[in-house]
Write a protein that holds these residues in place. Structure first.
Motif, PDB file in Angstrom:
ATOM      1  N   SER A   1       0.495  -1.098   0.260  1.00  0.00           N
ATOM      2  CA  SER A   1      -0.300   0.182   0.270  1.00  0.00           C
ATOM      3  C   SER A   1       0.885   0.920   0.148  1.00  0.00           C
ATOM      4  O   SER A   1       2.209   1.402   0.544  1.00  0.00           O
ATOM      5  CB  SER A   1      -0.954  -0.207   0.822  1.00  0.00           C
ATOM      6  OG  SER A   1      -0.576   0.346   2.511  1.00  0.00           O
TER       7      SER A   1
ATOM      8  N   GLU B   1       0.297   3.278   1.754  1.00  0.00           N
ATOM      9  CA  GLU B   1       0.322   3.927   2.814  1.00  0.00           C
ATOM     10  C   GLU B   1       2.186   4.087   3.551  1.00  0.00           C
ATOM     11  O   GLU B   1       2.675   4.462   4.879  1.00  0.00           O
ATOM     12  CB  GLU B   1      -0.962   3.841   3.822  1.00  0.00           C
ATOM     13  CG  GLU B   1      -2.085   4.379   3.686  1.00  0.00           C
ATOM     14  CD  GLU B   1      -2.998   3.876   2.185  1.00  0.00           C
ATOM     15  OE1 GLU B   1      -2.630   2.873   1.844  1.00  0.00           O
ATOM     16  OE2 GLU B   1      -3.339   4.588   1.868  1.00  0.00           O
ATOM     17  N   GLU B   2       1.943   2.061   3.572  1.00  0.00           N
ATOM     18  CA  GLU B   2       3.517   1.755   4.281  1.00  0.00           C
ATOM     19  C   GLU B   2       4.387   1.917   3.158  1.00  0.00           C
ATOM     20  O   GLU B   2       5.369   2.862   4.599  1.00  0.00           O
ATOM     21  CB  GLU B   2       3.083   0.427   3.602  1.00  0.00           C
ATOM     22  CG  GLU B   2       4.147  -0.881   4.023  1.00  0.00           C
ATOM     23  CD  GLU B   2       4.315  -2.281   3.766  1.00  0.00           C
ATOM     24  OE1 GLU B   2       5.168  -2.204   3.709  1.00  0.00           O
ATOM     25  OE2 GLU B   2       3.341  -2.841   3.346  1.00  0.00           O
TER      26      GLU B   2
ATOM     27  N   SER C   1       4.023   5.713   5.084  1.00  0.00           N
ATOM     28  CA  SER C   1       4.824   5.716   6.910  1.00  0.00           C
ATOM     29  C   SER C   1       6.457   6.283   7.268  1.00  0.00           C
ATOM     30  O   SER C   1       6.773   6.073   8.118  1.00  0.00           O
ATOM     31  CB  SER C   1       3.748   4.880   7.236  1.00  0.00           C
ATOM     32  OG  SER C   1       4.099   3.901   8.655  1.00  0.00           O
TER      33      SER C   1
END
Ligand code: SF4
Length: 227
Positions: free
Chosen positions: A49, A51-52, A55
């Protein structure tokens, strides 16, 4: 973005920079020497993702200089520009690895300031591109990408994976002629379990030394990798 692979640290893929590298899923070419043949198809059930990725990048501000967006072919991703912009907005440099099949997008990425370094593969002499890309690539588009990148002010390199059964010295010279005096690498093909073309052969070290001597005489900015 379809991201199928992520390496958290690389000191090799972004010249002079400490970077991470991500690999997008899907490519419009089918090169028989592709070391990422699992990324050629457009489907993959194990995508990573965004997001990963973001992050991780959030935690690496001040540690990493940049992010390499590789593939597959990143320019087949419809949201590539917005993704690269997000990375730039976080303060990282962005390098794009591309096969040069999408000059309009390359031009836009440069114009919009979301890319700091471009590495473009030139697979073969233009009239025989099909022999390597294994699809009918638009020669006009490839030429345009080369010209856009050459005339841009951003750092860039061109590179060709040389294969003994495909590239003779005349073809290498012709490929080098496309980029003029710009930075260019001829890199020796390496067989591996990922490669689809099991009959492909690499050059020996002695042959690479000879190739290097001949090419350097005409194109001093071309480096032969693997010797
Ligand atoms: S363009 Fe790159 S990713 Fe696509 S098939 Fe060729 S080597 Fe593989």
């Amino acid at each position: 973005m379809k991201i199928a692979g992520f390496q958290k640290l690389t000191l090799l893929d972004f010249p002079g920079k400490v970077a991470c590298i991500l690999f997008t899923q899907g490519c419009n070419f089918r090169c028989p020497y592709c070391q990422n043949s699992g990324l050629i198809g457009h489907e993959n059930e194990e995508l990573i993702s965004e997001e990963e990725i973001f992050s991780y990048l959030n935690k690496r501000k001040g540690v990493l200089d940049g992010v390499v967006v590789s593939g597959g072919e990143p320019t087949v991703q419809p949201d590539l520009e917005s993704f690269m912009k997000k990375i730039k907005d976080m303060g990282f440099l962005v390098k794009l690895d591309t096969n040069g099949s999408n000059p309009d997008l390359i031009e836009k990425l440069i114009k919009d300031g979301v890319v700091d370094y471009i590495a473009m593969d030139i697979k073969n002499v233009l009239p025989l591109y099909m022999n390597v890309a294994s699809v009918k690539a638009s020669v006009d588009k490839l030429k345009r990408s080369i010209e856009i990148i050459k005339s841009s002010s951003i750092d860039h390199e061109f590179r060709t994976t040389i294969i003994k059964n495909i590239h003779d010295i005349d073809k290498m010279k012709e490929i080098c002629s496309y980029v003029g005096g710009d930075k260019m690498y001829l890199q020796n093909f390496e067989q591996s379990e990922n490669v689809l073309g099991k009959n492909l052969e690499s050059f020996s070290k002695e042959e690479l030394i000879e190739i290097s001597k001949i090419i350097k005489g005409n194109y001093p900015n071309v480096k032969v990798r693997g010797i």
